[in-house]
Design an enzyme around this catalytic site. Structure first.
Site, PDB file in Angstrom:
ATOM      1  CE  LYS A  39     -70.384 -39.572 -57.246  1.00  0.00           C
ATOM      2  NZ  LYS A  39     -70.840 -40.970 -57.310  1.00  0.00           N
ATOM      3  CE1 TYR A 271     -37.367 -40.474 -68.625  1.00  0.00           C
ATOM      4  CE2 TYR A 271     -39.591 -39.652 -68.226  1.00  0.00           C
ATOM      5  CZ  TYR A 271     -38.238 -39.685 -67.892  1.00  0.00           C
ATOM      6  OH  TYR A 271     -37.778 -38.944 -66.848  1.00  0.00           O
TER       7      TYR A 271
END
Length: 401
Positions: A39, A271
């Site tokens: 999956k 930042y």
């Protein structure tokens, strides 16, 4: 037009994947069948490439999360058994017959729905009964499982192909796992009283990569295991059975340096200005950030291999770039490779000698996915599923070992 240059990429070693699968199989009891869980794009490794290799390596059944994944897997060819682990939406029901899939059943409503699909298709559809033994997610509650089993066997267009459960905490809580196993076995006994035969005609599975170490002696009545993370060379828990299997990492994560520059002491980085340089510093800017799958949680915390050295991440990881301290590497330059997950040869620090060169390989510096995940306060499963589509997967040894 110039050829495409990879700024950030993942390498997938398919030969290692095949070796892992064969080694796991060799460790399991002879009667135990291999359910390959693929999956989430085979845990970020690429569904088509990974599953194709597993088909040649001895997988008995493939398990996916949903019908969309099953459709991709079915493109590889007919005949391979595919189990859909998650519940289906109503609109997806007809695809069970169209794609020849086995559905998971948790309720009487699903029995009625899937039986109607089989009736319309003129054949019986395979299903797996899921029993909830304490996960609290899918499955019929274990004390009611026998009633649902009876309804499945009475449905004329359904064929019971398997029965399974899911352990909630096999890597952390052995006592609760044992309790879940007892509940599952008790539910099977109730079904046996209604005619269930526990033989190789059914897939009876409870254990996954993390739960293998708790298999009862001989494994019976369990005759299948669901293997996900372990087949990709990542051990989810240090259980005895797992330590018998030497698996190799299949996945590695790479990027390149786009810029190198000098910054003076006192400069704040990235930042939010969360890092201030304590000294004059040589920094490198990587061509990858959280838009590629480097978790923002690695800000001021993670490390990256450059030239076999561990270089700390400075400041916040940004969407497209990450900043490193490379002051220890005076020769580092634009275009150099950086390894986020994987290995790099360490620098040769040996003194010149008149003796013949050693034949042993150079030692490797390594950042494995477990360490990378701990820096991000998460688990390897999430890291693998978070490496984005912007990162091409490059496959090694696609045709042979």
């Amino acid at each position: 037009m110039k050829p495409h240059v990879n700024r950030c990429w993942a390498q997938i070693d398919l030969a290692a994947l095949e070796r892992n699968l064969r080694r796991i199989r060799a460790t399991l009891p002879a009667h135990m069948r291999y359910v390959a869980v693929v999956k989430a794009d085979a845990y970020g490794h690429g569904l088509h490439h990974a599953a194709a290799r597993m088909m040649h390596s001895g997988a008995d059944l493939f398990a996916v999360a949903n019908v969309a994944e099953a459709a991709q897997l079915r493109e590889l060819g007919p005949g391979w058994p595919i189990l859909v682990l998650s519940p289906l939406l109503l609109e997806e029901d007809p695809l069970l017959a169209e794609l020849d899939l086995a559905a998971t059943i948790s309720s009487a409503q699903e029995i009625a729905r899937f039986d109607a699909v089989g009736r319309a298709a003129g054949r019986r559809l395979k299903v797996h009964l899921k029993i909830d033994t304490g996960m609290g997610r899918l499955g019929v509650w274990h004390t009611d499982a026998h009633a649902l089993y009876a309804q499945i066997t009475a449905a004329p267009h359904l064929e019971l192909a398997g029965i399974y459960t899911h352990f909630a905490s096999p890597d952390e809580d052995a006592a609760f796992t044992a309790e879940q196993r007892h509940c599952f076995l008790d539910a099977l006994s109730r079904c046996e009283a209604l005619g269930l035969r526990l033989d190789q005609s059914l897939f009876i599975h409870a254990d996954n990569s993390a739960g293998l170490g708790t298999l009862p002696e001989g494994g019976r009545p369990f005759n299948a295991v669901r293997i996900g993370l372990l087949q990709f060379g990542i051990q989810p828990a240090p259980h005895a059975l797992l330590t018998q299997v030497h698996t190799e990492p299949v996945f590695s994560f790479h990027t390149r340096i786009g810029l190198v520059k000098e910054l003076p002491a006192g400069t704040t980085i990235s930042y939010g200005r969360t890092h201030r340089l304590a000294r004059d510093t040589r920094v490198a800017i990587l061509c990858a950030g959280y838009g590629d799958g480097i978790p923002r949680a690695l800000s001021n915390r993670g490390q990256v291999l450059v030239g076999g050295h561990r270089c700390p991440i400075l400041g916040r990881v940004t969407m497209d770039q990450t900043i490193l301290d490379v002051s220890a590497l005076p020769a580092v330059a634009c275009g150099d490779e950086a390894v986020l997950i994987g290995t790099q040869p360490t620098p040769n620090t040996a003194q010149p000698s008149s003796e013949p060169a050693a034949t042993s390989p150079a030692p490797l510096a390594q950042i494995d996915i477990g360490e990378f995940s701990r820096w991000a306060d998460t688990i390897p499963w999430e890291i693998l599923c978070s490496i984005t589509k912007r990162v091409p997967r490059l496959y090694q040894s696609p045709l042979g070992i």
